[in-house]
Motif scaffolding. Sequence first.
Motif, mmCIF file in Angstrom:
data_model
loop_
_atom_site.group_PDB
_atom_site.id
_atom_site.type_symbol
_atom_site.label_atom_id
_atom_site.label_comp_id
_atom_site.label_asym_id
_atom_site.label_seq_id
_atom_site.Cartn_x
_atom_site.Cartn_y
_atom_site.Cartn_z
ATOM 1 N N VAL A 47 4.131 2.088 4.684
ATOM 2 C CA VAL A 47 4.534 2.148 6.093
ATOM 3 C C VAL A 47 3.987 0.945 6.853
ATOM 4 O O VAL A 47 4.705 0.273 7.603
ATOM 5 C CB VAL A 47 4.059 3.469 6.738
ATOM 6 N N GLN A 94 1.546 5.675 0.482
ATOM 7 C CA GLN A 94 2.571 5.840 1.518
ATOM 8 C C GLN A 94 2.160 5.112 2.792
ATOM 9 O O GLN A 94 2.987 4.460 3.433
ATOM 10 C CB GLN A 94 2.810 7.333 1.794
ATOM 11 N N GLN A 95 0.878 5.212 3.175
ATOM 12 C CA GLN A 95 0.398 4.520 4.375
ATOM 13 C C GLN A 95 0.520 3.002 4.226
ATOM 14 O O GLN A 95 0.924 2.307 5.154
ATOM 15 C CB GLN A 95 -1.051 4.907 4.671
ATOM 16 N N GLN A 137 5.953 -2.030 8.766
ATOM 17 C CA GLN A 137 5.726 -2.348 10.182
ATOM 18 C C GLN A 137 5.363 -3.819 10.351
ATOM 19 O O GLN A 137 5.874 -4.497 11.247
ATOM 20 C CB GLN A 137 4.617 -1.464 10.755
#
Length: 155
Positions: free
Chosen positions: A99, A95-96, A103
């Motif tokens: 993300v 998930q990180q 970004q």
Amino acid sequence: MTQPPHDEQTASSPEELREQVEHTRQELGQTVEELAAKTDVKARAQEKAAAVKEQAGQKAAELTGQVKAKAADATQLVRDKLPDPVKEKAAQAAQQVKVKAGQAGQVLQDKTPEPVREKAGQIAPVARENRTALFAAGGVILAAVLLLRRGRGKK
């Protein structure tokens, strides 16, 4: 003239004789065609090669299916044996990464000038259609760079 075989009856009229001759010609023609087909080694080899190729394709598809099934089983086995904390940590890390990638993509899009984005939008579909050629060109460029670097290192 020769005698007709005992099991064949003789023609009673010239018309029947013509029909028998025509029938015999047709049978003889078929026999000759069959013999010619048997002696056409190239055609028979091509037919056999096509059959073998078809069998190989079927076997490859069968084996591919078996390998995929075994890989899926192995993946499931690994997932089942992983402790829950490891699964949770891997999910959090994934998930990180997702993300951060989003970004980074947004920052890149924000900082890229509009004309460059338009060109990239036009080029992207062409690049997707010609992936093989792009990979080959990339490999050639990489090989050229490595050769140049190697040549400079010898001096």
